[in-house]
Design an enzyme around this catalytic site. Sequence first.
Site, PDB file in Angstrom:
ATOM      1  N   THR B 136       0.880  -1.181   0.000  1.00  0.00           N
ATOM      2  CA  THR B 136       0.000   0.000   0.000  1.00  0.00           C
ATOM      3  C   THR B 136       0.914   1.228   0.000  1.00  0.00           C
ATOM      4  OG1 THR B 136      -0.197  -0.143   2.417  1.00  0.00           O
ATOM      5  CG2 THR B 136      -1.968  -1.121   1.110  1.00  0.00           C
ATOM      6  N   LYS B 158       3.949  -7.270   4.189  1.00  0.00           N
ATOM      7  CA  LYS B 158       3.743  -5.842   3.910  1.00  0.00           C
ATOM      8  C   LYS B 158       3.518  -5.113   5.223  1.00  0.00           C
ATOM      9  CE  LYS B 158       0.618  -3.487   3.248  1.00  0.00           C
ATOM     10  NZ  LYS B 158       0.190  -2.364   4.116  1.00  0.00           N
ATOM     11  N   THR B 169      -0.113  -9.658  13.744  1.00  0.00           N
ATOM     12  CA  THR B 169       0.938  -8.900  13.062  1.00  0.00           C
ATOM     13  C   THR B 169       0.351  -8.189  11.855  1.00  0.00           C
ATOM     14  OG1 THR B 169       3.138  -8.907  12.141  1.00  0.00           O
ATOM     15  CG2 THR B 169       1.733 -10.690  11.452  1.00  0.00           C
ATOM     16  N   GLU B 248       5.961   4.381   7.284  1.00  0.00           N
ATOM     17  CA  GLU B 248       5.542   5.545   6.506  1.00  0.00           C
ATOM     18  C   GLU B 248       6.407   6.765   6.825  1.00  0.00           C
ATOM     19  OE1 GLU B 248       0.898   4.395   5.633  1.00  0.00           O
ATOM     20  OE2 GLU B 248       1.389   5.504   7.447  1.00  0.00           O
ATOM     21  N   ASN B 373      -0.153  10.416   5.411  1.00  0.00           N
ATOM     22  CA  ASN B 373      -1.404  10.077   6.070  1.00  0.00           C
ATOM     23  C   ASN B 373      -2.460  11.167   6.061  1.00  0.00           C
ATOM     24  OD1 ASN B 373      -1.207   7.323   7.022  1.00  0.00           O
ATOM     25  ND2 ASN B 373       0.610   8.077   8.089  1.00  0.00           N
TER      26      ASN B 373
END
Lengths: 380, 380
Positions: B136, B158, B169, B248, B373
Amino acid sequence: MRLLEGGVCAVEGVSAGGARDERYGVALVEGSGPTAGTFTSNRVRAAPVKVTQRRLASGPLDGTIICSGNANAFTGERGVEDAEWMADLPGGNFAVMSTGIIGRRLDRERVDKLFGRVGPSPGPEGSRSAAEAIMTTDTFPKEAAVEGDGFVVGGIAKGAGMIEPEMGTMLALLYTDASVDASTLQRLLRSAVRDSFNMVTVDGETSTNDTALLTSTGRSGGADEDELLGAVESVCTSLARMVARDGEGATKLLEVRVSGAGTPMDARRAARAVARSPLVKTALFGGDPNFGRVVSALGHSGASLSESDISIKFVGDGEVAVAERGCPVEFDEGEAGRILRGDEVAIEATIGEGEYGATAYGCDLSPGYVEVNAAYGEEG
Amino acid sequence: MRLLEGGVCAVEGVSAGGARDERYGVALVEGSGPTAGTFTSNRVRAAPVKVTQRRLASGPLDGTIICSGNANAFTGERGVEDAEWMADLPGGNFAVMSTGIIGRRLDRERVDKLFGRVGPSPGPEGSRSAAEAIMTTDTFPKEAAVEGDGFVVGGIAKGAGMIEPEMGTMLALLYTDASVDASTLQRLLRSAVRDSFNMVTVDGETSTNDTALLTSTGRSGGADEDELLGAVESVCTSLARMVARDGEGATKLLEVRVSGAGTPMDARRAARAVARSPLVKTALFGGDPNFGRVVSALGHSGASLSESDISIKFVGDGEVAVAERGCPVEFDEGEAGRILRGDEVAIEATIGEGEYGATAYGCDLSPGYVEVNAAYGEEG
């Protein structure tokens, strides 16, 4: 209850003042009486916290001296000596608070020089000067005061970073002229802190220095205890909202109002988890109505809940329901975005059929938080 | 143990493939055998988690189908129907995983179209194509494989955001050709996940969709259980480090190594608290050796410790001790800054005289986290 100007100096018998140089600030608040305190739950307690706890145990306080720019935390026995030295500067049984960088020794010379310039006064300018002197990355001074039936409660606070629930609190200093004994004061303060400062989260960090004190000068005689609690809560909540709104890098205030919880603790947990969530906070910064992040935060809050009970609304200038009883609902994304871009945003979440609710106070997460903190240590 | 190329397809009997369009990705991993699973601890479990738990209970798996771009979480009964539909696409007893935005219905047409293009193959390109399809906000595909004495363990994963300990997880899919029964597999996976994926924190968020599966194809016969555990741990830790490094907005990998804890749980708590701390993470981004933030994070981690036992080092290309037994030590700030600006940084903290240690994996916090985000929802 009536709002007053003048912060901590709205209370009769209280004088305050502050002074700053380019690295430190020193504030002095004078006013004698029995005092209640709540303190950080961090296992590493700063030297001033240790010293203040001793001073409280030894009888009524004569006031508090506060230093910003150095936390005097993780400074060993020498730090405790420095805190004792600082607490003794005004003469009398004074509490001491510090806020700033952790792991550096206090610069006594700097504190001494600033102390010579604090010049406390009983007027609103005294409270303002003290509230300004204790700011670190705060962008505005934090003062509040209310008048009840025959008494006044006033206070000042500082916040900004390293702010998170389960703490004694960030720095807050409250006074009332109502005549109250120390154990009642402690009960009032504990109760008010639980629903105000302990419901603020800026970044999930609990400082080593968090301290809130409430002193009764007794100048106005007795007060109705419930009314006094209401006044203390009102001042604490006003200051807590200011601390949340002024979180490092924040562009807006977030209130998370949870209802329907099975226990008061579950309500508080759920509200704080949403207010603490970096994904909710970044969505808020971006004006993005991504309510799935609210769902996820509720789900991992530790509160007992089931998915099919969750309903969510965004509330600001208008309101938009985005989820009802476990399912997304169709909503106007433009309208939701408009609400989220407002200056104050509330997220209302029902998590079950229980009777308990709680409100948490937070802010959005902007690149400013990173900018402020990537270099804070260099500024001292 | 020897590192192998080929990710999940390094294991004999496993084929994989993936396809993407501008909003979704679909991956298919085929390979039959007894399977162990660990799942999110979020109270709101996504539909694919519920369906996969049922499929695991009903016998050996034939493989897994994964969708990125939509989490199929908080989607009610229709979401479960969608997950069942998706799991049935390949034909056989397949697990199903999803990752992406929460609270939106799966676009079946899109999934169906992509499924027609996945074309699984048994070579390294198959694993790579599947690992790419499930990304993603990940910036690189995550694969790992090792060869033990007569067996192979391989996997893909991922991560990126909504990543935090105490979970089943994030998404991870592991295979081994060693012949192992389901209950042994479950024990191996649980143990390996505890010290790898469950020690990763990107942002303190536990997703609704976290799932890790380990399947034994049995092609290579029996294996020494300890050696197999070592291999599974090795693959999990490699993938966990990749997930941390690719958090991120991250610009570097952070390892927090805690020693001297009184219990294994205290060691894990303390390590994760430091890795999770936004103040530590921003200091790391800024190359600022503000070790006081490490002290504060240790202190509010919940681990039992006393200030006077805390010692801290920054380790990278060289090492610098910044605190010893409860006191700051003089150190070269330039050298410390140079270490912190490296690509991989370790913070080593001793918190007592106990015998337990743990390592947590994290990353720095940059303005990029906010940028990614603030608008993720808009991208779907």
